[in-house]
Design an enzyme around this catalytic site. Structure first.
Site, short mmCIF file in Angstrom:
data_model
loop_
_atom_site.label_atom_id
_atom_site.label_comp_id
_atom_site.label_asym_id
_atom_site.label_seq_id
_atom_site.Cartn_x
_atom_site.Cartn_y
_atom_site.Cartn_z
N ASN A 1 91.07 2.63 101.85
CA ASN A 1 92.33 2.46 102.76
C ASN A 1 93.56 2.28 101.91
O ASN A 1 93.43 1.65 100.87
CB ASN A 1 92.04 1.25 103.94
N CYS B 1 96.37 -7.41 97.76
CA CYS B 1 96.34 -6.35 98.41
C CYS B 1 96.83 -5.31 97.50
O CYS B 1 97.67 -5.24 96.75
CB CYS B 1 97.45 -6.20 99.48
N GLY C 1 81.29 -5.73 101.52
CA GLY C 1 80.19 -5.00 101.84
C GLY C 1 79.29 -5.35 102.69
O GLY C 1 78.09 -5.01 102.76
C1 LIG Z 1 91.43 -1.11 107.09
C2 LIG Z 1 91.43 -2.22 106.28
C3 LIG Z 1 92.66 -3.11 106.33
C4 LIG Z 1 92.73 -4.38 105.47
N1 LIG Z 1 93.68 -4.98 105.58
C5 LIG Z 1 93.81 -6.36 104.90
C6 LIG Z 1 94.77 -7.16 105.24
O1 LIG Z 1 95.70 -7.03 105.80
N2 LIG Z 1 94.96 -8.29 104.23
C7 LIG Z 1 93.93 -8.55 103.31
O2 LIG Z 1 93.77 -9.67 102.86
N3 LIG Z 1 92.80 -7.84 103.26
C8 LIG Z 1 92.61 -6.63 104.15
N4 LIG Z 1 91.50 -5.73 103.79
C9 LIG Z 1 90.50 -6.32 103.06
C10 LIG Z 1 89.29 -6.88 103.68
O3 LIG Z 1 89.71 -8.07 104.39
C11 LIG Z 1 88.24 -7.12 102.79
O4 LIG Z 1 88.57 -8.14 101.74
C12 LIG Z 1 87.54 -6.06 102.17
O5 LIG Z 1 87.56 -4.79 102.90
C13 LIG Z 1 86.25 -6.10 101.73
O6 LIG Z 1 85.34 -6.22 102.52
P1 LIG Z 1 84.33 -5.34 103.36
O7 LIG Z 1 83.74 -4.48 102.23
O8 LIG Z 1 83.46 -6.02 104.28
O9 LIG Z 1 85.23 -4.34 104.16
C14 LIG Z 1 91.41 -4.61 104.85
C15 LIG Z 1 90.41 -3.75 104.51
C16 LIG Z 1 90.26 -2.78 105.22
C17 LIG Z 1 89.08 -1.93 105.02
#
Ligand SMILES: Cc1cc2nc3c(=O)[nH]c(=O)nc-3n(C[C@H](O)[C@H](O)[C@H](O)COP(=O)(O)O)c2cc1C
Length: 303
Positions: A69, A130, A244
């Site tokens: 993303n 980020c 994940g």
């Molecule tokens: C579409 C999307 C938007 C995200 N926006 C943010 C955000 O605004 N701030 C942040 O700290 N992390 C953001 N993240 C990261 C997630 O909070 C998380 O740390 C990361 O996706 C890993 O976890 P996951 O594999 O379960 O998604 C975003 C992730 C995705 C997929």
């Protein structure tokens, strides 16, 4: 009965299962599926001082085991969050934790100051990680000194507990973890997304409008587990582990690696009910093993 309560510094959560910033909107988007009050906490979408439009589309790209993303922190700004969203989410019955970002240290402080003292906020998650914003975000999380400085300055303007969100795009996660702990971080959350990219072979151009983006989902889990393992052994403050998580088994794995709580991100998109399934699964797992307190799982794999 299994006691599912966990503590992140002074903040107590009803259970260790939370939802990740950017994947759960401002806390209301999944209310058609289940009562968000069941969650340990909601980390809301990242907010900045002024509204942001985010990056040019396309901003999402599916990969074989996760997504890329490059949203670029699109958000309505802190004022709109406080006036329009906070009044609706603060009564949900779970901890609301806004995720804050800035292009400069001053902007982090402006956002934190604006949220300080507002009813219904349990803590702040400070996003120094980020990968999708040109002028900031990850830059703050990549270097221990810079990360520490953000925490030090934000601490001066808020009484709220600070959960500092670390970037996996570093060589030594333990060094960054220690640096922000020394400046008074109350807890850490990790990992944010891993910098990645994809090429669309039909157009023969980069798939994302921003060219590079953040990889999340099952593909990043082993990296995340490794980093939670390393960071949790480097610091005394609690850790919220993510990257994940798609099932209760994944969540248990993170806790055994050293996480006190877990966060579900991309998993919500594929399985909107996943967070509830994870809470139930962790409880069952503890019951079957006569574990009366879920905190006993944290770091068990170290022994
Ligand atoms: C579409 C999307 C938007 C995200 N926006 C943010 C955000 O605004 N701030 C942040 O700290 N992390 C953001 N993240 C990261 C997630 O909070 C998380 O740390 C990361 O996706 C890993 O976890 P996951 O594999 O379960 O998604 C975003 C992730 C995705 C997929």
């Amino acid at each position: 009965m299994v006691n599912l309560k966990v503590k992140l510094g002074a903040l107590e959560l009803n259970n260790p299962v939370t939802v990740a910033s950017g994947t759960y909107g401002f806390g209301l988007e999944y209310a058609d599926f289940y009562d968000p009050g069941k969650l340990g906490a909601i980390f809301t979408k990242g907010i900045t001082f002024k509204p942001r439009h985010g990056n040019p589309p396309p901003r999402l790209w599916e990969t074989p085991s996760g997504i890329l993303n490059s949203i670029g922190l699109e958000n309505p700004g802190v004022e709109a969050f406080v006036n329009e969203y906070l009044p609706r989410v603060k009564g949900l019955g779970t901890a609301i934790i806004p995720n804050i970002s800035g292009s400069t240290v001053e902007e982090y402080c402006q956002v934190a100051e604006h949220l300080n003292g507002k009813e219904g906020i349990a803590a702040l998650e400070v996003n120094i990680s980020c990968p999708n914003v040109k002028e900031g975000g990850m830059a703050f999380g990549s270097c221990p000194n810079v990360a520490a400085n953000v925490v030090k300055e934000v601490k001066k303007v808020t009484n709220l507990p600070l959960i500092v969100k670390l970037s996996p795009n570093v060589t030594d996660i333990a060094a960054v973890a220690r640096a922000v702990e020394e400046q008074g971080a109350d807890a850490l959350s990790l990992i944010n997304t891993l910098l990645g990219m994809a090429i669309d072979i039909r157009t023969q151009r980069p798939a994302l409008g921003n060219i590079m983006g953040g990889l999340s989902g099952p593909a990043v889990k082993p990296v995340a587990v490794r980093m939670v393992w390393q960071a949790s052994q480097a610091v005394k403050i609690p850790i919220v582990g993510m990257g994940g998580i798609n099932s209760w088994q994944d969540a248990v794995e993170f806790m055994l690696a050293g996480a006190h709580a877990v966060c579900i991100g991309t998993g919500n998109f594929a399985k909107p009910m996943v967070a509830v399934e994870v809470i139930e699964g962790i409880e069952r797992y503890c019951k079957e093993r006569n574990i009366s307190n879920v905190t006993e799982l944290t770091g068990r794999a170290w022994k």
